[in-house]
Design a protein around this motif. Structure first.
Motif, PDB file in Angstrom:
ATOM      1  N   ALA A 282       0.845  -1.207   0.000  1.00  0.00           N
ATOM      2  CA  ALA A 282       0.000   0.000   0.000  1.00  0.00           C
ATOM      3  C   ALA A 282       0.874   1.248   0.000  1.00  0.00           C
ATOM      4  N   ILE A 283       1.891   1.252   0.859  1.00  0.00           N
ATOM      5  CA  ILE A 283       2.780   2.420   0.958  1.00  0.00           C
ATOM      6  C   ILE A 283       3.502   2.649  -0.373  1.00  0.00           C
TER       7      ILE A 283
ATOM      8  N   PRO B 128       2.130   8.299  -3.291  1.00  0.00           N
ATOM      9  CA  PRO B 128       3.119   9.184  -3.906  1.00  0.00           C
ATOM     10  C   PRO B 128       4.042   9.836  -2.874  1.00  0.00           C
ATOM     11  N   ALA B 129       5.203  10.297  -3.321  1.00  0.00           N
ATOM     12  CA  ALA B 129       6.125  10.993  -2.412  1.00  0.00           C
ATOM     13  C   ALA B 129       5.587  12.388  -2.073  1.00  0.00           C
TER      14      ALA B 129
ATOM     15  N   SER C 169      10.152   4.785   5.258  1.00  0.00           N
ATOM     16  CA  SER C 169      11.358   4.681   6.083  1.00  0.00           C
ATOM     17  C   SER C 169      11.078   4.102   7.469  1.00  0.00           C
ATOM     18  N   GLY C 170       9.933   3.467   7.663  1.00  0.00           N
ATOM     19  CA  GLY C 170       9.655   2.795   8.930  1.00  0.00           C
ATOM     20  C   GLY C 170       8.458   3.360   9.667  1.00  0.00           C
ATOM     21  N   THR C 171       8.487   3.127  10.988  1.00  0.00           N
ATOM     22  CA  THR C 171       7.325   3.476  11.816  1.00  0.00           C
ATOM     23  C   THR C 171       7.709   4.614  12.752  1.00  0.00           C
ATOM     24  N   ARG C 172       6.777   5.516  13.002  1.00  0.00           N
ATOM     25  CA  ARG C 172       7.015   6.541  14.028  1.00  0.00           C
ATOM     26  C   ARG C 172       5.715   6.749  14.807  1.00  0.00           C
TER      27      ARG C 172
ATOM     28  N   LYS D  22       2.773  12.462   5.987  1.00  0.00           N
ATOM     29  CA  LYS D  22       3.335  12.656   4.638  1.00  0.00           C
ATOM     30  C   LYS D  22       2.468  11.898   3.635  1.00  0.00           C
ATOM     31  N   ALA D  23       2.593  12.271   2.362  1.00  0.00           N
ATOM     32  CA  ALA D  23       1.707  11.714   1.331  1.00  0.00           C
ATOM     33  C   ALA D  23       1.822  10.196   1.228  1.00  0.00           C
ATOM     34  N   ASN D  24       3.020   9.650   1.549  1.00  0.00           N
ATOM     35  CA  ASN D  24       3.202   8.192   1.413  1.00  0.00           C
ATOM     36  C   ASN D  24       3.229   7.482   2.768  1.00  0.00           C
TER      37      ASN D  24
END
Ligand SMILES: Cc1cc2nc3c(=O)[nH]c(=O)nc-3n(C[C@H](O)[C@H](O)[C@H](O)COP(=O)(O)OP(=O)(O)OC[C@H]3O[C@@H](n4cnc5c(N)ncnc54)[C@H](O)[C@@H]3O)c2cc1C
Length: 326
Positions: free
Chosen positions: A15-16, A20-21, A183-186, A208-210
Motif C-alpha cells: 500500500a505504501i 506518492p512521495a 522509512s519505517g514506523t514513528r 506525509k503523502a506516502n
C-alpha cells in the motif's frame, strides 16, 4: 468525478509503495471507508488517479491491555468504537465522541483513521468553483464572507473549523498515533500531530503523502479520573460540532488535581486549552470554577462577523461538560 484506478494491495508495504512521495491534485490517496474521500472527489477538491484501499490489511480491531492501555486499529469503524463496552467503561469521552458522529449508516462504514484525516467542511473549500487558500488560491473567502461556522481561535490565514470529533476526545485522553511509511514506523502525540494553517495551509496534519496511520494508542486513565465529550450541534439529528469539548479530570476531595481540556468546532485544529486547564487545577469542583474555565478558554478568541455566538457557546459547552462530570 474523474475516473480512477482502485488499488487493492495485499500488505501495508505494498500500500505504501502505491502512495506518492508528494501530494498533488491527481496524486493517489488512501481509501478507507470512503465516507469523505469520495465526496472530496465529487466536489473536485482532488482527482486522484488511484485510490489505495487499506481495508483488508489487518489494521482493524480494539485491544485493551491488562494495565488498561487502549489500542484501536486505524480501520476500526466509528460504530465499533461507540459500541465497545471497555471503551464505554474506561474512556467514556472516546465512546461519547464516536456516538455523536453522523448517522448509524455512516458510522458503520467510516473508520477511525478516515475520521482523523477527513478534510474540512468549509463551504468555500467544498465548492468546486472556488479556489480558496486551502486549494492553492490566495485568500480565505470565509474571513470576510460567510463565516458562521468558521474558527474563533487559531484562525488565519485560513479560518475553517476542524471537523473531527474523534480527534478532540482522543487528544483529551492523551492519545498517540502510530504511522508507517517507506522509512519505517514513528509515533506522534495526537495533540502535536495536527498543525494550524499558519504552519501548513493545505494540510491539517504532519502525515506525509506516502504514510499510513496504522493505530491509535491511549494510555490507561489515572485511577478515579473521569472523562466526557460534550458536543453542541445546530440540528438535533446528525451534524458537525458548532462547539464541543473533550475533558479528562481527576478530582480528589472535591478539588481538581488534573485537567485536560480540548475544544472542537472552533479552530482549524483540535484546540488544546491550557488556559482552561489552569483555571480548573487546584480549584473546587463547582459552578464558579466551570465559569472561570469557560472565560479563560475564550480569552484570546477572535470571532469573525457571523460567529461571535461561538464565544458564548464555548462557555456553555464547557460549563455543561464539567457539570455532567460533577
Ligand atoms: C453526512 C455526514 C455527517 C458527518 N458527521 C460527522 C460528525 O458529526 N463528526 C465527525 O467527526 N465526522 C463526521 N463526518 C465525517 C465522517 O466521520 C468521515 O467522513 C469518516 O469518518 C471518514 O472515514 P472513512 O473511513 O470513510 O475515510 P475515507 O473517506 O476513506 O478517507 C478520508 C481521508 O482520510 C485519509 N485516510 C483514511 N484512512 C487513513 C489512514 N489510516 N491513514 C492516513 N490517512 C487516512 C484518506 O486518504 C482521505 O483523505 C460526517 C460525514 C458525513 C458524510
Amino acid at each position: 468525478m474523474q475516473p480512477f484506478d482502485l488499488k487493492t494491495p495485499k500488505s501495508l508495504d505494498e500500500a505504501i509503495a502505491e502512495l506518492p512521495a508528494e501530494r498533488s491534485y491527481t496524486a493517489p490517496q488512501i481509501l478507507a471507508g470512503g465516507q469523505d474521500i469520495l465526496t472530496v472527489m465529487k466536489d473536485d477538491i482532488a482527482a486522484p488517479e488511484a485510490l489505495v484501499e487499506i481495508g483488508g490489511l489487518g489494521l482493524s480491531g480494539i485491544e485493551m491491555s491488562d494495565g488498561g492501555d487502549l489500542r484501536i486499529g486505524a480501520t476500526t469503524t466509528i460504530q465499533e468504537i461507540a459500541d465497545h463496552a471497555g471503551i464505554q467503561a474506561s474512556f467514556p469521552a472516546i465512546a461519547e465522541a464516536a456516538k455523536s458522529i453522523a448517522s448509524p449508516q455512516i458510522r458503520s462504514q467510516a473508520t477511525l483513521g478516515g475520521n482523523l484525516h477527513q478534510k474540512p467542511r468549509c463551504p468555500y473549500y467544498r465548492h468546486s468553483a472556488v479556489n480558496c487558500i486551502k486549494k492553492g488560491g490566495s485568500v480565505c473567502l470565509a474571513e470576510f464572507g460567510f463565516n458562521k461556522y468558521a474558527a474563533i481561535l487559531g484562525g488565519g490565514p485560513s479560518y475553517f473549523s476542524h471537523p473531527s470529533d474523534m480527534a478532540v476526545a482522543l487528544i483529551a485522553m492523551g492519545a498517540s498515533v502510530e504511522i508507517q511509511g517507506p522509512s519505517g514506523t514513528r509515533t506522534e502525540k495526537l495533540g502535536d500531530y495536527y498543525v494550524g494553517p499558519e504552519v501548513s495551509v493545505e494540510t491539517e496534519t504532519k502525515l506525509k503523502a506516502n504514510e499510513v496511520a496504522t493505530r491509535i494508542t491511549v494510555p490507561a486513565p489515572a485511577k478515579g479520573s473521569v472523562s466526557t465529550y460534550y458536543k453542541f450541534k445546530e440540528r438535533a439529528s446528525y451534524d458537525f460540532a458548532l462547539s464541543a469539548a473533550g475533558i479528562h479530570l481527576l478530582v480528589e476531595g472535591g478539588t481538581i488535581k488534573y485537567a485536560s481540556v480540548v475544544l472542537g468546532g472552533v479552530a482549524p485544529k483540535p484546540w488544546h486549552s491550557p488556559e482552561a486547564e489552569k483555571a480548573l487545577v487546584g480549584q473546587p469542583m463547582k459552578a464558579e470554577t466551570w465559569t472561570a474555565a469557560g472565560e479563560a478558554a475564550v480569552a484570546d478568541a477572535a470571532p469573525l462577523d457571523m460567529n461571535g455566538y461561538k464565544v458564548h457557546l464555548v462557555k456553555g459547552v464547557l460549563f455543561r461538560a464539567l457539570e455532567s462530570l460533577a
